[in-house]
Design an enzyme around this catalytic site. Structure first.
Site, PDB file in Angstrom:
ATOM      1  CG  HIS A 424      -1.784   1.207   1.350  1.00 27.05           C
ATOM      2  ND1 HIS A 424      -1.402   2.315   2.072  1.00 27.05           N
ATOM      3  CD2 HIS A 424      -3.001   1.500   0.824  1.00 27.05           C
ATOM      4  CE1 HIS A 424      -2.350   3.238   1.991  1.00 27.05           C
ATOM      5  NE2 HIS A 424      -3.334   2.773   1.246  1.00 27.05           N
ATOM      6  NE  ARG A 587      -9.781  -0.697  -7.883  1.00 22.65           N
ATOM      7  CZ  ARG A 587      -8.622  -0.987  -7.265  1.00 22.65           C
ATOM      8  NH1 ARG A 587      -7.774  -1.846  -7.813  1.00 22.65           N
ATOM      9  NH2 ARG A 587      -8.325  -0.403  -6.124  1.00 22.65           N
ATOM     10  CB  CYS A 800      -4.523  -0.493 -14.794  1.00 18.77           C
ATOM     11  SG  CYS A 800      -5.542  -1.785 -14.061  1.00 18.77           S
TER      12      CYS A 800
END
Length: 845
Positions: A424, A587, A800
């Site tokens: 992350h 998304r 992506c």
């Protein structure tokens, strides 16, 4: 004198090539073609040098016969790439007692002794392999120094110093050949990218003494500054010297041009200086490169000993290439090919000054480039408070989660104990241009005491100043000097040329208006991935999100989500307006809902108060939502199917924002992407829901619009069943982060703990989260692309994941026929240059 099979006299027409004799030999031939005053030189090919290493010497009599009687010689390495290094040069070969007497009459005894002493010591160290320390007690270069050097040699080798020039030259050639083929030398050059069987050539050149009567000496000159790339005559000159003595830091070295700090060559020998400038300008024009000229003066006469490509910083690399193209010396395409894509990274981010001392206290994975200095803070709240006071800070966490987003935006850099290249912290850091080092496992993080304990025992506490170098993966104590980012006019022009040369689209992953603006500034061709979940962690939205999670029925959830709708609509409207009609791929909500709930007792108590619920109800609900493996649990499309109200709200926000943004700008055609798909029925259900919302918005707003619906292919099954899924989609975008994770069965957050061992031991050639695994994961991409296109010929294909900015991954995507790649905004220039180079290479090939 004719060449023999082992040696080649360097002439304009000699059969010399970079691939057979090395770059130095080829450059010297080019200089002779320009009629420059190059001393007589003989080149030895790679094959010849390899045979010398095995004990097969060329005909030394024939080799020496190529030079005038009594000439002294030097031998220099000539590898195919100068960056691969090679053994050091040996000067004054052929010096002996007889030659000493001759030179004493022409140069003077002092100069002759200096030459002789230098050669004896160089031969002893480089050929006889004697310890350099044995000459520490030798004082001066006069008679005593020469005698002491000869005696030291004889005492250590138990034989007199060789006087035969053929013996001396043979020893030098064998020493340099064997040094190149030694194990340590091979490993060193392989680390620089040289193949295991890289060859070495040698050049034997007649010496220009640089000593004696008249203006004599040696030096180097170049027409450009290596650090800035701007035109500037730089270099050094040292009277009464040989080789590259002027660069050894001798205080007596002169400046080249007029300088208030001391005398210069321009003043002492103006004619020679003017001739040197002419030669350097000719070399630049005809060799089509900024060259450093190695020269020697002998009684005022100029001799060009060598020419090498000017060493240069990243910003100088760009400026030099662009300036050569602007002057018509090279083409725009060649300028693009001369800039390694990864060097752009240093121009886009602040860096530690290369000359600054480094007090390294820890290291980890270089997850997001750039460097920053600040005071240590251990929570996002502290980071925000520090930013509000105007105090730069470094956010230190065991690992970051989505709720740390605001703290990351407030910090100057992030340091985590855990994580890998696609963790992350790494992904967000690259997205917002925040320096980041993750997986710093050689440091101990004590969050209770708010301390970091280094491997050497030093302790850093809350408030201490550190520097995070995300380009090198290092943590430094203190605040070293920095070098600012440099996106100057040369950079912009290079990017324009790259844009024109590209034959694959380059989009950016952008989650916020700031990200989108960065992408727009770098001329990205759209947004390839907008992760909407990050929008829900704003303080004003997080409580509403938690209310929705605790709602009991679909109607209750819809009521709560009505309060989030205008916020989401405004988010998307800003993105659409910033991108000015370029495609924006959004998304739908992806993470498991538990990420939005507090894990600690204090947070749970605060949530109970906000929701006016008993603490026991809150803790019970949080426990009920816990999963053993949440990243493979109720997330992505699975949430869209089981909790459809979230996707319905997001679809409405997208469509209403589309109408609002199109009203005062270019028409917007949003792309809606469904995450974590593994079955056709999932797509059918979400498509029906999204279509229904679109129809309702068209009626309510009395306005028409278009949109594209697609799938994020990040499970192996989605790639394998692409033929079933593709007919329901306008695009397939491969999310290579999760696809790699699922293909390997590796946690991308935990793999950093052992990945370096795996790479070192050859289990994996590279970290598959850093460089796309073209064999395994690549086969899934190829299968998915082939089957998807067969079922839906016009379908758009892209990747992506973070691999989208990797030059090797872009090459794979081009070959596989993908339409575009998407990467972090700050990697767009790197990806564009890599794509342009691939297109140019394909055209040439």
């Amino acid at each position: 004198m004719q060449n023999n099979p082992d040696t080649t006299l360097v002439t304009p027409t000699a059969a010399i090539a970079n691939a057979t004799h090395g770059g130095r030999a080829k450059c010297l031939q080019r200089l002779t073609r320009l009629d420059l005053p190059v001393p007589r030189t003989v080149a030895l090919s790679f094959d010849t040098v390899h045979r010398i290493a095995q004990g097969q010497l060329p005909d030394m009599t024939a080799l020496l016969a190529q030079f005038p009687d009594g000439a002294l010689l030097c031998v220099r390495p000539s590898s195919e790439d100068p960056d691969w290094g090679g053994p050091g040069a040996v000067l004054n070969i052929g010096m002996n007692d007889a030659r000493f007497e001759t030179l004493s009459k022409t140069l003077g005894r002092d100069a002759a002794r200096a030459i002789y002493t230098r050669f004896v010591q160089s031969y002893a160290i480089n050929v006889a392999r004697l310890d350099p320390d044995m000459f520490d007690d030798v004082v001066g270069e006069g008679r005593e120094g020469l005698v002491a050097s000869l005696r030291a040699y004889e005492a250590e080798t138990e034989e007199p110093f060789p006087m035969d020039p053929a013996v001396q030259l043979s020893g030098v050639l064998q020493s340099m050949a064997r040094a190149w083929e030694g194990t340590s030398a091979r490993l060193l050059r392989q680390a620089k990218g040289a193949p295991a069987d890289a060859g070495l050539g040698l050049v034997v050149q007649q010496m220009i003494f640089g000593l004696g009567n008249g203006q004599s000496g040696s030096g180097v000159l170049q027409l450009v500054d290596s650090a800035t790339g701007l035109p500037q005559i730089t270099g050094r000159y040292l009277s009464q010297s040989q080789g590259r003595d002027a660069l050894e830091g001798d205080a007596a070295a002169l400046f080249l041009t007029h300088d208030p700090r001391g005398p210069s060559l321009e003043e002492l020998a103006p004619e020679a200086f003017a001739e040197l400038k002419r030669h350097a300008a000719l070399m630049r024009q005809r060799l089509r490169e900024e060259m450093q000229v190695e020269f020697a003066l002998e009684n005022g006469s100029v001799h060009i000993l060598d020419g090498v490509r000017v060493a240069r910083s990243s910003r100088a690399t760009v400026r030099i290439a662009v300036r050569l193209a602007d002057e018509g010396i090279i083409s725009h395409e060649e300028a693009l090919m001369r800039v390694p894509p990864r060097t752009l990274t240093e121009l886009l981010h602040r860096q530690v000054d290369p000359r600054a001392p480094r007090d390294v206290i820890g290291s980890g994975i270089a997850a997001s480039p750039g460097a920053a200095t600040g005071r240590i803070v251990f929570s996002s709240t502290e980071a925000q408070a520090s930013a509000s006071r105007g105090e730069p800070c470094i956010l230190v966490r065991r690992e970051t989660s989505p709720e740390d987003i605001r703290g990351m935006h407030a910090a100057q850099a992030v340091l985590t104990e855990r994580g890998g290249i696609t963790s992350h912290a790494a992904v967000i850091g690259r997205g917002i241009g925040l320096p980041c080092v993750v997986g710093a496992s050689n440091m101990r993080f004590n969050l209770l005491k708010k301390q970091i304990i280094a491997k050497d025992g030093r302790i850093l506490s809350d408030g201490d100043i550190i520097t995070v170098d995300g380009s090198r993966g290092q943590v430094l104590v203190g605040a070293p000097d920095m070098q600012e980012a440099a996106q100057d006019d040369a950079f912009q022009r290079l990017m324009e040329w790259a844009y024109d040369a590209c034959d694959i689209g380059i989009r950016a992953n952008a989650d916020t208006p700031a990200d989108a603006q960065t992408a727009r500034n770098f001329n990205a061709q759209g947004i390839g991935l907008c992760r909407t979940e990050h929008m829900f962690f704003e303080p004003g939205r997080l409580t509403v999100m938690r209310e929705m999670i605790f709602a009991e029925t679909g109607e209750d959830r819809r009521a709560v989500l009505e309060r989030l709708l205008p916020m989401q609509r405004e988010d998307f409207t800003q993105l659409f307006r910033i991108m000015e009609g370029k495609p924006v791929c959004i998304r739908l909500f992806d993470p498991p809902l538990h990420e939005f709930l507090p894990a600690d007792r204090a947070g749970q108590r605060a949530l109970a108060e906000a929701l006016n619920l008993p603490l026991s109800d809150v803790t019970r609900r949080i426990e009920a939502m816990s999963e053993y493996n949440p990243m493979l649990g109720l997330r992505g499309v699975r949430l869209g199917v089981t909790v459809p109200e979230i996707y319905e709200m997001q679809a409405r926000a997208i469509f209403e924002a589309t109408i609002d943004a199109s009203a005062d700008g270019d028409p917007v055609v949003p792309e809606i992407m469904i995450p974590l798909v593994s079955a056709r029925r999932e797509v059918e259900l979400i498509k029906a829901s999204v279509d229904a919302v679109a129809a309702a918005v068209r009626v309510e707003r009395d306005s028409d619009f278009n949109f594209r619906l697609g799938v994020m292919v990040e499970t192996p099954r989605a790639a394998l069943r692409a033929a079933e899924i593709a007919p329901h989609c306008a695009f397939l975008s491969f999310g290579t982060n999760d696809l790699t994770q699922m293909t390997y069965g590796l946690s991308r957050d935990d793999a950093g703990r052992f990945m370096s061992d795996y790479v070192q031991q050859g289990v994996f050639p590279e970290d598959p989260f850093h460089s796309l695994d073209t064999d395994g994961v690549g086969e899934l991409l190829t299968l998915g692309a082939t089957r998807g296109r067969a079922a839906q010929p016009g379908i758009t294909l892209s990747i992506c994941g973070e691999h989208g900015g990797n030059p090797e991954s872009i090459a794979f995507c081009r070959d596989a026929g993908f339409d575009y790649v998407s990467c972090s905004p700050f990697r767009v220039p790197v990806a564009r240059l890599a794509a342009a180079q691939l297109a140019i290479a394909n055209k040439i090939g």
